[in-house]
Design a protein around this motif. Structure first.
Motif, mmCIF file in Angstrom:
data_model
loop_
_atom_site.group_PDB
_atom_site.id
_atom_site.type_symbol
_atom_site.label_atom_id
_atom_site.label_comp_id
_atom_site.label_asym_id
_atom_site.label_seq_id
_atom_site.Cartn_x
_atom_site.Cartn_y
_atom_site.Cartn_z
ATOM 1 N N PHE A 76 0.833 -1.201 0.000
ATOM 2 C CA PHE A 76 0.000 0.000 0.000
ATOM 3 C C PHE A 76 0.867 1.250 0.000
ATOM 4 C CE2 PHE A 76 -3.839 -2.270 1.366
ATOM 5 C CZ PHE A 76 -3.297 -3.398 1.989
ATOM 6 N N TYR A 122 0.016 5.059 1.492
ATOM 7 C CA TYR A 122 -0.890 5.953 2.187
ATOM 8 C C TYR A 122 -0.318 7.367 2.122
ATOM 9 C CZ TYR A 122 -3.820 2.348 4.350
ATOM 10 O OH TYR A 122 -4.713 1.328 4.571
ATOM 11 N N GLN A 169 -0.570 11.305 3.996
ATOM 12 C CA GLN A 169 -1.005 12.061 5.177
ATOM 13 C C GLN A 169 -0.818 13.544 4.915
ATOM 14 O OE1 GLN A 169 1.301 11.513 8.802
ATOM 15 N NE2 GLN A 169 -0.502 11.874 10.069
ATOM 16 N N LEU A 213 -4.177 9.233 7.976
ATOM 17 C CA LEU A 213 -3.674 8.645 6.732
ATOM 18 C C LEU A 213 -4.836 8.256 5.831
ATOM 19 C CD1 LEU A 213 -1.372 8.164 8.923
ATOM 20 C CD2 LEU A 213 -0.579 6.374 7.378
ATOM 21 N N LEU A 271 -5.699 6.038 2.223
ATOM 22 C CA LEU A 271 -5.167 5.111 1.232
ATOM 23 C C LEU A 271 -5.028 5.822 -0.109
ATOM 24 C CD1 LEU A 271 -4.389 2.183 0.464
ATOM 25 C CD2 LEU A 271 -6.773 1.890 -0.239
ATOM 26 N N LYS A 301 -3.074 0.607 -3.888
ATOM 27 C CA LYS A 301 -2.644 -0.673 -3.341
ATOM 28 C C LYS A 301 -2.422 -1.675 -4.467
ATOM 29 C CE LYS A 301 -7.157 -2.843 -2.705
ATOM 30 N NZ LYS A 301 -8.065 -3.535 -1.750
ATOM 31 N N PHE A 353 3.503 7.267 2.923
ATOM 32 C CA PHE A 353 3.920 6.075 3.657
ATOM 33 C C PHE A 353 3.706 4.840 2.798
ATOM 34 C CE2 PHE A 353 4.544 7.715 7.917
ATOM 35 C CZ PHE A 353 3.792 8.877 7.922
#
Lengths: 112, 116
Positions: free
Chosen positions: A34, A36, A38, A44, A46, A49, A89
């Motif tokens: 994944f 993510y 922020q 966070l 998504l 993916k 992330f």
């Protein structure tokens, strides 16, 4: 154990530049991967993916391909905007009922 | 649809005080996760629940931390007594678990905790 390694930030780019954020993972087997994002002061979200090898996740102009040969899931975008400034992330998990292993995050700043 | 709701958004308290963080997961989700985010350590899993049962609490730092999920729509994370090193942003996330089908986790906006 399972782990995710991301490139260190911060990354500063001019608007419309090409973005790559590197992510590699260590795991036994083939986890789901994944990205993510922020935004400041928020949780966070998504971004995209991929659940198996060679899958390409894409969203909002961002793409990442699950490469099992290189155990990588690099994030790319062809032309970044100021609104893309955020922390990104990379993460892995084995199933939706399992916790995410996160990388340390890469801060991106896009300047006009 | 309402997302994951956390409260309070900010908490400032003195060392030694009890702190309770609250989370309401998305309706229908059966897995709930508590994470902590700090500059030094990044995002760390503290504990997660599946169908209200704690599955993995190995990330809970010490006995001062405890978490409960009395029902499918509510969870708490408690720190007693609090210490300055507990200062961090605490996130709650939820997802619907289905075997063989990987659903993403949905995060709340977090609680920013400062222990003086």
């Amino acid at each position: 154990g399972n782990s995710v390694t991301q490139m260190e930030g911060p990354v500063t780019l001019s608007e419309e530049a090409f973005l790559t954020i590197n992510c590699t993972y260590t795991a036994t087997g083939y986890p789901s991967l994944f990205w993510y994002v922020q935004y400041p002061g928020e949780g966070l979200q998504l971004l995209l993916k991929a659940t198996k090898a060679d899958d390409k996740g894409s969203n909002k102009g961002f793409e990442a391909t699950y490469r099992k040969e290189t155990t990588s899931f690099h994030l790319e975008k062809g032309s970044v905007q100021v609104s893309d400034s955020a922390v990104y992330f990379c993460a892995l998990s084995w199933d939706s009922g399992y916790a995410l292993n996160f990388g340390k995050g890469t801060s991106l700043l896009v300047t006009p | 649809d309402a997302g994951v709701i956390q409260s309070p958004r900010h908490e400032v308290t003195e060392m030694g005080q009890e702190v309770t963080l609250r989370c309401k997961p998305i309706s229908g989700h059966n897995s709930l996760f508590w994470y902590r985010q700090t500059m030094m350590r990044g995002l760390e899993l503290l504990i997660y629940f599946n169908n209200n049962v704690p599955i993995d609490d190995s990330g809970m730092p010490e006995d001062r931390f405890s978490a409960k999920m009395p029902n499918a729509s509510f969870s708490t994370l408690k720190i007693q007594p609090s210490e300055p090193r507990d200062s961090a942003v605490y996130f709650c996330a939820s997802t619907q678990t289905r075997t063989g089908y990987n659903q993403p986790q949905h995060f709340g906006d977090g609680t920013r905790l400062s222990i003086l």
